[in-house]
Design an enzyme around this catalytic site. Structure first.
Site, PDB file in Angstrom:
ATOM      1  N   ARG A 283       0.821  12.488   0.983  1.00 25.57           N
ATOM      2  CA  ARG A 283       1.707  11.126   1.548  1.00 25.57           C
ATOM      3  C   ARG A 283       2.246  11.721   2.738  1.00 25.57           C
ATOM      4  O   ARG A 283       2.755  12.778   3.009  1.00 25.57           O
ATOM      5  CB  ARG A 283       2.530  10.463   0.731  1.00 25.57           C
ATOM      6  CG  ARG A 283       2.062   9.833  -0.584  1.00 25.57           C
ATOM      7  CD  ARG A 283       1.485   8.548  -0.025  1.00 25.57           C
ATOM      8  NE  ARG A 283       0.958   7.611  -0.950  1.00 25.57           N
ATOM      9  CZ  ARG A 283      -0.070   7.668  -1.482  1.00 25.57           C
ATOM     10  NH1 ARG A 283      -1.464   8.290  -1.033  1.00 25.57           N
ATOM     11  NH2 ARG A 283      -0.663   6.865  -2.556  1.00 25.57           N
TER      12      ARG A 283
ATOM     13  N   GLU B   1       2.492   5.576   8.819  1.00 27.62           N
ATOM     14  CA  GLU B   1       1.255   5.117   8.671  1.00 27.62           C
ATOM     15  C   GLU B   1       1.194   3.569   8.936  1.00 27.62           C
ATOM     16  O   GLU B   1       2.013   2.794   8.275  1.00 27.62           O
ATOM     17  CB  GLU B   1       0.853   5.356   7.488  1.00 27.62           C
ATOM     18  CG  GLU B   1      -0.810   5.590   7.451  1.00 27.62           C
ATOM     19  CD  GLU B   1      -1.034   6.281   5.906  1.00 27.62           C
ATOM     20  OE1 GLU B   1      -0.724   7.437   5.552  1.00 27.62           O
ATOM     21  OE2 GLU B   1      -2.019   5.616   5.404  1.00 27.62           O
TER      22      GLU B   1
ATOM     23  N   HIS C  17      -6.468   8.091   6.674  1.00 28.51           N
ATOM     24  CA  HIS C  17      -6.216   7.943   5.073  1.00 28.51           C
ATOM     25  C   HIS C  17      -7.540   7.722   4.501  1.00 28.51           C
ATOM     26  O   HIS C  17      -7.664   6.490   4.048  1.00 28.51           O
ATOM     27  CB  HIS C  17      -5.025   6.997   4.922  1.00 28.51           C
ATOM     28  CG  HIS C  17      -4.333   6.899   3.665  1.00 28.51           C
ATOM     29  ND1 HIS C  17      -3.080   6.630   3.446  1.00 28.51           N
ATOM     30  CD2 HIS C  17      -5.066   7.679   2.609  1.00 28.51           C
ATOM     31  CE1 HIS C  17      -2.603   7.144   2.079  1.00 28.51           C
ATOM     32  NE2 HIS C  17      -3.989   7.586   1.685  1.00 28.51           N
TER      33      HIS C  17
HETATM   34  C1  GLV Z   1      -4.421   7.069  -2.237  1.00 29.67           C
HETATM   35  O1  GLV Z   1      -3.620   7.437  -1.131  1.00 29.67           O
HETATM   36  C2  GLV Z   1      -4.278   7.171  -3.428  1.00 29.67           C
HETATM   37  O2  GLV Z   1      -3.017   7.710  -3.847  1.00 29.67           O
HETATM   38  O3  GLV Z   1      -5.052   7.041  -4.118  1.00 29.67           O
END
Ligand code: GLV
Length: 320
Positions: free
Chosen positions: A238, A267, A285
């Site tokens: 993250r 983001e 992402h």
């Molecule tokens: C994506 O970022 C997830 O946590 O699955």
């Protein structure tokens, strides 16, 4: 019973919900569901299938009311959900572990290769139309054999990355609250280190920890300063696990050699100091972004909802 789905998800999951006789309210607008729409649409639903773009907190839970029994996040990370607020109301929270392990580990390995072999930079050069000619010293990168990969967070994804990395000749160090099991350690020859030692001795540091108050800015100025000036940072966890401002500064000061980021602190905004740097790989992402994986995530979230609303235990509750 009604189920709110806060964004577009693959049909596989929607079909499971419909087949269970549930009535679906699916947000099909572009981007994140506007907060006001979320607060209105969740009123009286029995389940919410949420995406990481929606924050599920006290306000949403109050708006949903006492009918709500389960929040199924279509993601393995669930920092967008206030789990304690859900627990106070006996609302079960589920995520989608396991089904995205390979896709995310593949992406982390790809980012390691991209940043160490300067692939983004090479692609930009070819596409730019600038004249270039092969020569022995052009865009030299760094090989992986006998280098150390430091994995922060040795859960399913960290372990899957370690397996891939071993095939490239990398040795594995990891830091994790708990030691990996003996079979995994033996298979990978992995050494467990404290975070400080891992940062100071790794050639590549890859982040695979959940985002919690404890991991906010886990990698900031002191941590970046402690890394080797030849080392690379990879983040597929993250964004806010890394202090992006500190990262820009470390890159500018050549305190580390480069970074590859799939996630960002604010983001989808990206720190402007990262945008034009050739020593940085920036990806939007895409950790779990394969057709197979997204289908499996949608399916698992839906099965969690059907299980809970059918009076069965959830398949993948968080914190289990
Ligand atoms: C994506 O970022 C997830 O946590 O699955």
């Amino acid at each position: 019973m009604r189920v709110l789905v806060t964004g577009q998800v693959p049909d596989a999951g929607l079909a499971v919900l419909r087949d269970a006789g549930l009535q679906l309210v699916v947000w099909d607008g572009d981007g994140a569901m506007p907060r006001a729409d979320l607060l209105t649409a969740c009123s009286g639903v029995s389940a919410i299938v949420s995406l990481i773009s929606e924050r599920i907190d006290d306000e949403v839970l109050d708006a949903a009311g006492p009918t709500l029994r389960v929040v199924a996040n279509v993601a393995v990370g669930y920092n967008n959900i206030d789990v304690a607020a859900c627990a106070r109301r006996s609302v079960i929270v589920c995520n989608t572990p396991g089904v995205l392990t390979d896709a995310t580990a593949d992406l982390a390995m790809a980012l390691i290769l991209m940043v160490t072999r300067r692939l983004g930079e090479g692609e930009r050069l070819v596409r730019s139309g600038e004249p270039w000619r092969w020569n022995m010293f052009m865009m030299l990168g760094t090989g992986l054999r006998d280098r150390r990969l430091g994995i922060v967070g040795m859960g399913q994804i960290g372990t899957a990355l370690a397996r891939r990395a071993r095939a490239f000749g990398l040795s594995i160090a990891y830091s994790n609250r708990n030691a990996a099991d003996a079979a995994t350690v033996a298979e990978l020859g992995a050494v467990r280190l404290g975070l400080d030692e891992l940062l100071a001795t790794s050639d590549i540091v890859s982040l695979h920890c959940p985002y919690t108050p404890d991991t906010h800015h886990l990698v900031s100025t002191p941590q970046l300063r402690s890394m080797r000036s030849t080392a690379y940072l990879v983040n597929t966890s993250r964004g806010p696990v890394v202090d992006e401002g500190a990262l820009v500064e470390a890159l500018e000061q050549r305190e580390i050699a480069g970074a590859a980021l799939d996630v960002f602190e604010r983001e989808p905004e990206v720190h402007p100091g990262l945008m034009n740097r050739d020593d940085v790989v920036l990806i939007p992402h895409l950790g779990s972004a394969t057709v197979e994986t997204r289908n499996a995530m949608s399916l698992l979230a839906a099965r969690n909802v059907v299980a809970v609303l059918g009076g069965q235990p959830p398949l993948t509750p968080v914190g289990a």
